[in-house]
Design an enzyme around this catalytic site. Structure first.
Site, PDB file in Angstrom:
ATOM      1  CB  CYS B  86      49.553 -81.782 -15.372  1.00  0.00           C
ATOM      2  SG  CYS B  86      51.110 -82.344 -16.076  1.00  0.00           S
ATOM      3  CG  HIS B 341      51.986 -77.120 -17.865  1.00  0.00           C
ATOM      4  ND1 HIS B 341      51.117 -77.224 -16.800  1.00  0.00           N
ATOM      5  CD2 HIS B 341      52.118 -78.379 -18.363  1.00  0.00           C
ATOM      6  CE1 HIS B 341      50.752 -78.495 -16.655  1.00  0.00           C
ATOM      7  NE2 HIS B 341      51.347 -79.217 -17.580  1.00  0.00           N
TER       8      HIS B 341
END
Lengths: 397, 397
Positions: B86, B341
């Site tokens: 991420c 996200h």
């Protein structure tokens, strides 16, 4: 580029080692490279980890470097995962030179690693297919595989197609292609870290199994496992550590561009850039490692790197100029054909070989008084050319 | 770091767009970022492409950047594929700052992109599992999922486990967790590029579906598609191009280390390093974007970044200090919970938001007279901490 050095290297034998893990290979090369550079893990400011296919082959899609390095004492450092197909670890090296040149780091570690052997023998071939645009894969396969020649490996079909074209245009023969394999195996026979270590004859090559016409088994690089590591340092830090280092004179990375708009191959553009930045020309090079993923690539790359004029590549090899005892040995490690080609590890392995050559550590493969080395590493395929090409020039001082 | 600027940005709306391709998203953000920086493709020296899960989710394991960029006019340049779960695109940004700082480049492009929606709804969850060491995945799952709480997402189970621990130690309540989601949605409601653009109440949050006790749906970031891009330039080149730029004051990347040997979390170490390098402290920050992958992370990160003393995070949020109209708005974009996200795109999106804030372009989300911004982006999990954490500090001048 004058402040970047290679101050230590490590490498495991390349080959098929189904029981050896990625962590074990990476541990070995890290320990060796740190020892060689008189470093402890704490001396290293950041780590660049080059790998291409772990996600596909082992399921470790993310944070491959952190996982592989978790028992090395290096966790905690910035760890950066780099992918550029078969040029992954030369790309990692390229970024590492920037880390030193920017002043951000005094010492960084570059690792190239790939674990390709698995129970599923088809898996590595499918992994390699993802080094082309998968949206046009079927179309691409159709173009490159001549009737009946589909080998199961798109990259060997591609090299076969390039070989047929090259042979037709430049009068190159099957014997000429076999000569590349003979030269590479002769060098590899002297390299304890090579996948293949037996001398072979032209007849051995030409009677080995046909993979994709005209490429026979012994003309092709092999799937395998392997890892290699390099410690890069600023010149001051290398001197402080009392290391025998080699200097990075230039490192240039390019990608394919569009053939329609004034096509110059990526390796040619990368080489021109590296020659210009270093002030070193092809005539100055003492030893080279180039990306001979299949035999015809050796000849094609001679021309792309301006080692000879167009159409003169076979003659250059036959003259002995690029043999182990020639003026400019090419692929003294055995190259991809003999040293083996665990894709993400190849670029780093080339630079380990050149560093050893320039530090006079290559034993029977040593090019006497080698002062300048060049590595060319290529990866993937897009728009009629390699997707990434990296050319690095190293110097003894 | 004084010579690196952000001179242009581009971003598409984040969300679930099953029919939008990676190439289409990347084309959009590239065109926008180039226009914003008064650049043509030829002005760009190299491209850093951050992506985490394309190999797993689409099969494009290698050369993801070259494939995504093939129609942008940027093919031919050095294109480097970066992965750090991420934190992939903040890691790409970190390398881009080095490329400028080293003098190697005048202008580079950073792209973060991820295409997560697909017909197989389980696939993104499986992809995220590869951001931990897959050799210990089953063991890891067992530890983090309390009895009956297995959500199907190891990272939400992990955040739930961290939340339970944090709540117990610091007396934090379910209402406190819900407050984070309410704050984030309020900001996201003003952001046309956010995945979720509706105001919600505490009661909405606490009656939304339980994902992994105590985390409810509205406390969790969502799977989605998205891309964001930034053009970085040397100061001189930004001035030559007559761009309104922001300066990169520091950018620090760290990985997890071993809890057994003096554990300090990676985000804390990255922040300390960035504060030290920039001479800027947490009290100087006007606006921040932090990695609220789930609601408890907002509080945990306040403490890790020294925004407040240990145990004071809920009080800090409740005081309004981190609200849109507070002294230091945190996640004015809506954060991961509201903006969405798409993992490889998140780090770049945070920096786009901060660049807009510092260039006074954030409309109703604008923090008045914002001069200093901080972004914290984290990825993966290894040895009891995030595998990668990147903290970047930007300044108006």
């Amino acid at each position: 580029m004058t402040n970047v050095t290679i101050a230590g290297t490590g490498m495991v034998q390349f080959g098929k080692f189904p029981n050896r893990t990625m962590k074990s290979m990476v541990n070995s090369v890290v320990v060796e490279a740190l020892n060689d550079s008189n470093c402890l893990p704490d001396d290293i400011d950041q780590v660049f980890f080059g790998n291409a296919a772990s996600g596909f082959l082992t399921g470790q899609e993310c944070i491959q470097g952190q996982v592989a390095l978790r028992n090395t004492g290096l966790l905690g450092k910035p760890i950066i995962n780099i992918e550029n197909a078969c040029a992954s670890s030369s790309t990692a090296f390229n970024l590492a030179t920037m880390a030193i040149e920017s002043g951000q780091s005094d010492a960084v570690l570059v690792i190239g690693a790939e674990k390709m052997t698995s129970n599923d023998k088809e898996a590595p071939l499918r992994a390699l297919e993802t080094a082309a645009d998968i949206e046009e894969l079927e179309h691409f396969k159709k173009i490159i595989s001549s009737e009946g020649a589909g080998s199961g490996s798109i990259f060997m079909d591609l090299y076969a197609s390039l070989a047929r074209d090259y042979m037709e245009k430049k009068g190159v023969t099957n014997d000429d292609l076999a000569l590349v394999a003979v030269k590479q195996r002769k060098a590899g026979a002297l390299n304890k870290l090579a996948q293949f270590q037996e001398d072979i004859s032209i007849s051995n090559v030409l009677t080995s199994r046909m993979i994709s016409d005209p490429l026979r088994l012994m003309m092709c690089s092999s799937i395998g496992d392997g890892a290699a590591a390099l410690v890069l340092m600023s010149k001051d830090f290398a001197k402080y550590k009392d290391n025998e280092y080699v200097s990075v004179k230039a490192c240039s990375l390019k990608s394919s561009n569009d053939k329609a708009t004034g096509f110059i191959p990526a390796p040619t553009r990368a080489a021109s850039d590296a020659y210009e930045k270093s002030g070193i020309g092809p005539e100055d090079i003492d030893v080279a490692e180039i990306h001979d993923a299949a035999a015809p690539a050796e000849y094609i790359i001679y021309e792309q790197l301006d080692f000879c004029k167009e159409g003169q590549a076979v003659q250059l090899l036959k003259s002995g100029y690029t043999s182990l005892d020639g003026k400019m040995p090419v692929n003294p490690s055995g190259g991809l054909i003999s040293r083996g080609h665990p894709i993400g590890a190849t670029g780093a392995a080339q630079l380990v070989e050149l560093s050893n050559q320039l530090r006079n550590r290559s034993g029977k493969r040593q090019r006497k008084n080698a002062k300048i080395g060049l590595a060319e590493n290529a990866g993937g395929w897009i728009r009629n050319d390699v997707a990434a090409a990296c050319v690095t020039i190293l110097g003894k001082d």
